[in-house]
Design a protein around this motif. Sequence first.
Motif, PDB file in Angstrom:
ATOM      1  N   ARG A 180       0.850  -1.128  -0.110  1.00  0.00           N
ATOM      2  CA  ARG A 180      -0.031  -0.035  -0.028  1.00  0.00           C
ATOM      3  C   ARG A 180       0.778   1.263   0.014  1.00  0.00           C
ATOM      4  O   ARG A 180       0.611   2.153  -0.745  1.00  0.00           O
ATOM      5  CB  ARG A 180      -0.947   0.036   1.113  1.00  0.00           C
ATOM      6  CG  ARG A 180      -1.842   1.149   0.905  1.00  0.00           C
ATOM      7  CD  ARG A 180      -2.852   1.031   2.486  1.00  0.00           C
ATOM      8  NE  ARG A 180      -3.132  -0.080   3.014  1.00  0.00           N
ATOM      9  CZ  ARG A 180      -3.937  -1.060   3.059  1.00  0.00           C
ATOM     10  NH1 ARG A 180      -4.946  -1.034   2.105  1.00  0.00           N
ATOM     11  NH2 ARG A 180      -3.842  -2.186   3.839  1.00  0.00           N
ATOM     12  N   GLU A 181       1.960   1.141   0.638  1.00  0.00           N
ATOM     13  CA  GLU A 181       2.769   2.386   0.712  1.00  0.00           C
ATOM     14  C   GLU A 181       3.685   2.593  -0.455  1.00  0.00           C
ATOM     15  O   GLU A 181       3.668   3.969  -0.849  1.00  0.00           O
ATOM     16  CB  GLU A 181       3.901   2.136   1.896  1.00  0.00           C
ATOM     17  CG  GLU A 181       3.236   2.477   3.349  1.00  0.00           C
ATOM     18  CD  GLU A 181       4.351   1.987   4.440  1.00  0.00           C
ATOM     19  OE1 GLU A 181       5.484   1.462   4.174  1.00  0.00           O
ATOM     20  OE2 GLU A 181       3.910   2.020   5.788  1.00  0.00           O
ATOM     21  N   ALA A 182       4.039   1.630  -1.178  1.00  0.00           N
ATOM     22  CA  ALA A 182       4.729   1.647  -2.402  1.00  0.00           C
ATOM     23  C   ALA A 182       3.781   2.293  -3.436  1.00  0.00           C
ATOM     24  O   ALA A 182       3.985   3.038  -4.391  1.00  0.00           O
ATOM     25  CB  ALA A 182       5.119   0.311  -2.886  1.00  0.00           C
ATOM     26  N   ILE A 183       2.379   1.886  -3.420  1.00  0.00           N
ATOM     27  CA  ILE A 183       1.562   2.105  -4.393  1.00  0.00           C
ATOM     28  C   ILE A 183       1.316   3.729  -3.959  1.00  0.00           C
ATOM     29  O   ILE A 183       1.189   4.546  -4.975  1.00  0.00           O
ATOM     30  CB  ILE A 183      -0.123   1.311  -4.229  1.00  0.00           C
ATOM     31  CG1 ILE A 183       0.402   0.172  -4.611  1.00  0.00           C
ATOM     32  CG2 ILE A 183      -1.181   2.209  -4.813  1.00  0.00           C
ATOM     33  CD1 ILE A 183      -0.921  -0.799  -4.558  1.00  0.00           C
ATOM     34  N   GLU A 184       0.974   4.102  -2.757  1.00  0.00           N
ATOM     35  CA  GLU A 184       0.951   5.438  -2.455  1.00  0.00           C
ATOM     36  C   GLU A 184       1.896   6.466  -3.012  1.00  0.00           C
ATOM     37  O   GLU A 184       1.772   7.667  -3.321  1.00  0.00           O
ATOM     38  CB  GLU A 184       0.566   5.529  -1.032  1.00  0.00           C
ATOM     39  CG  GLU A 184      -0.685   5.432  -0.677  1.00  0.00           C
ATOM     40  CD  GLU A 184      -0.948   5.184   1.015  1.00  0.00           C
ATOM     41  OE1 GLU A 184      -0.054   5.490   1.649  1.00  0.00           O
ATOM     42  OE2 GLU A 184      -2.135   4.665   1.226  1.00  0.00           O
ATOM     43  N   ARG A 185       3.295   5.877  -2.605  1.00  0.00           N
ATOM     44  CA  ARG A 185       4.435   6.854  -3.159  1.00  0.00           C
ATOM     45  C   ARG A 185       4.366   6.987  -4.541  1.00  0.00           C
ATOM     46  O   ARG A 185       4.634   7.926  -5.312  1.00  0.00           O
ATOM     47  CB  ARG A 185       5.733   5.890  -2.716  1.00  0.00           C
ATOM     48  CG  ARG A 185       6.296   6.174  -1.257  1.00  0.00           C
ATOM     49  CD  ARG A 185       7.437   5.569  -1.292  1.00  0.00           C
ATOM     50  NE  ARG A 185       7.722   4.307  -1.602  1.00  0.00           N
ATOM     51  CZ  ARG A 185       7.480   3.405  -0.807  1.00  0.00           C
ATOM     52  NH1 ARG A 185       7.098   3.478   0.482  1.00  0.00           N
ATOM     53  NH2 ARG A 185       7.950   2.137  -1.091  1.00  0.00           N
ATOM     54  N   ASP A 186       3.770   5.968  -5.402  1.00  0.00           N
ATOM     55  CA  ASP A 186       3.864   5.959  -6.701  1.00  0.00           C
ATOM     56  C   ASP A 186       2.928   7.027  -7.167  1.00  0.00           C
ATOM     57  O   ASP A 186       3.006   7.585  -8.220  1.00  0.00           O
ATOM     58  CB  ASP A 186       3.583   4.575  -7.602  1.00  0.00           C
ATOM     59  CG  ASP A 186       5.030   3.809  -7.279  1.00  0.00           C
ATOM     60  OD1 ASP A 186       4.810   2.601  -7.680  1.00  0.00           O
ATOM     61  OD2 ASP A 186       5.938   4.289  -7.273  1.00  0.00           O
ATOM     62  N   GLU A 187       1.670   6.927  -6.616  1.00  0.00           N
ATOM     63  CA  GLU A 187       0.613   7.920  -6.940  1.00  0.00           C
ATOM     64  C   GLU A 187       1.230   9.179  -6.587  1.00  0.00           C
ATOM     65  O   GLU A 187       0.729  10.214  -7.346  1.00  0.00           O
ATOM     66  CB  GLU A 187      -0.531   7.375  -6.104  1.00  0.00           C
ATOM     67  CG  GLU A 187      -1.172   6.410  -6.550  1.00  0.00           C
ATOM     68  CD  GLU A 187      -2.583   5.895  -5.688  1.00  0.00           C
ATOM     69  OE1 GLU A 187      -3.164   5.038  -6.002  1.00  0.00           O
ATOM     70  OE2 GLU A 187      -2.563   6.584  -4.735  1.00  0.00           O
ATOM     71  N   VAL A 188       1.943   9.442  -5.510  1.00  0.00           N
ATOM     72  CA  VAL A 188       2.173  11.068  -5.175  1.00  0.00           C
ATOM     73  C   VAL A 188       3.311  11.454  -5.982  1.00  0.00           C
ATOM     74  O   VAL A 188       3.318  12.529  -6.593  1.00  0.00           O
ATOM     75  CB  VAL A 188       2.594  10.946  -3.557  1.00  0.00           C
ATOM     76  CG1 VAL A 188       3.149  12.367  -3.338  1.00  0.00           C
ATOM     77  CG2 VAL A 188       1.322  10.546  -2.966  1.00  0.00           C
ATOM     78  N   THR A 189       4.383  10.650  -6.281  1.00  0.00           N
ATOM     79  CA  THR A 189       5.361  10.931  -7.189  1.00  0.00           C
ATOM     80  C   THR A 189       5.029  10.676  -8.555  1.00  0.00           C
ATOM     81  O   THR A 189       5.584   9.603  -9.149  1.00  0.00           O
ATOM     82  CB  THR A 189       6.742  10.326  -6.776  1.00  0.00           C
ATOM     83  OG1 THR A 189       6.626   8.934  -6.813  1.00  0.00           O
ATOM     84  CG2 THR A 189       7.099  10.840  -5.167  1.00  0.00           C
ATOM     85  N   GLU A 190       4.785  11.704  -9.453  1.00  0.00           N
ATOM     86  CA  GLU A 190       4.281  11.466 -10.530  1.00  0.00           C
ATOM     87  C   GLU A 190       5.359  11.924 -11.410  1.00  0.00           C
ATOM     88  O   GLU A 190       5.281  13.004 -12.017  1.00  0.00           O
ATOM     89  CB  GLU A 190       3.045  12.384 -11.145  1.00  0.00           C
ATOM     90  CG  GLU A 190       1.680  11.636 -10.202  1.00  0.00           C
ATOM     91  CD  GLU A 190       0.366  12.335 -10.551  1.00  0.00           C
ATOM     92  OE1 GLU A 190       0.586  13.264 -11.675  1.00  0.00           O
ATOM     93  OE2 GLU A 190      -0.547  12.287  -9.900  1.00  0.00           O
TER      94      GLU A 190
END
Length: 164
Positions: free
Chosen positions: A137-147
């Motif tokens: 979940r954290e990895a997914i959130e990081r990818d969503e935030v860092t575009e």
Amino acid sequence: MTGKFHIGGKDFAQEPYVYRISGLDDVVLLNGFSREATDYGEGVAIENVDNLHRAIALHIVSTKKALNPREFRFLRREMEMTQNELSSALGVDGQTVARYEKGQTGITGPVDRLLRFLFVFNLLPKDMQAEVIERAREAIERDEVTEHSPSFIEEEGSWFEACA
């Protein structure tokens, strides 16, 4: 054929036992069972059924051949999941799981692989499962935030992601 199973260190039975009550037609026990006469005919007692079922399931998920409908159902039941629970985990309609188990719909490669993964994941202790899910979940959130598009550099014949 799903396989032949035995308990190490025990003599093999004179006559193997085909363990159809598992829902699979091709599980053969070479030992680990006893035949007993009952008022209703011959009965069979199986030693350590839970470990036997785990061994069968691990054999199924580690073979290269595609899952058949009975193996699919066996794995779902071993995970103690309803058809609806599994359909939710697989991202398919509830009736699709029923059709997989009845052989009315072919089990696609991605569904086959995901069910195998889910079974192995289900063997992890609950706290470890939660940790894996949280990290994902954290990895997914990081990818969503860092575009940003990653950039790579080459050093001494190896490629590495360049830090932003």
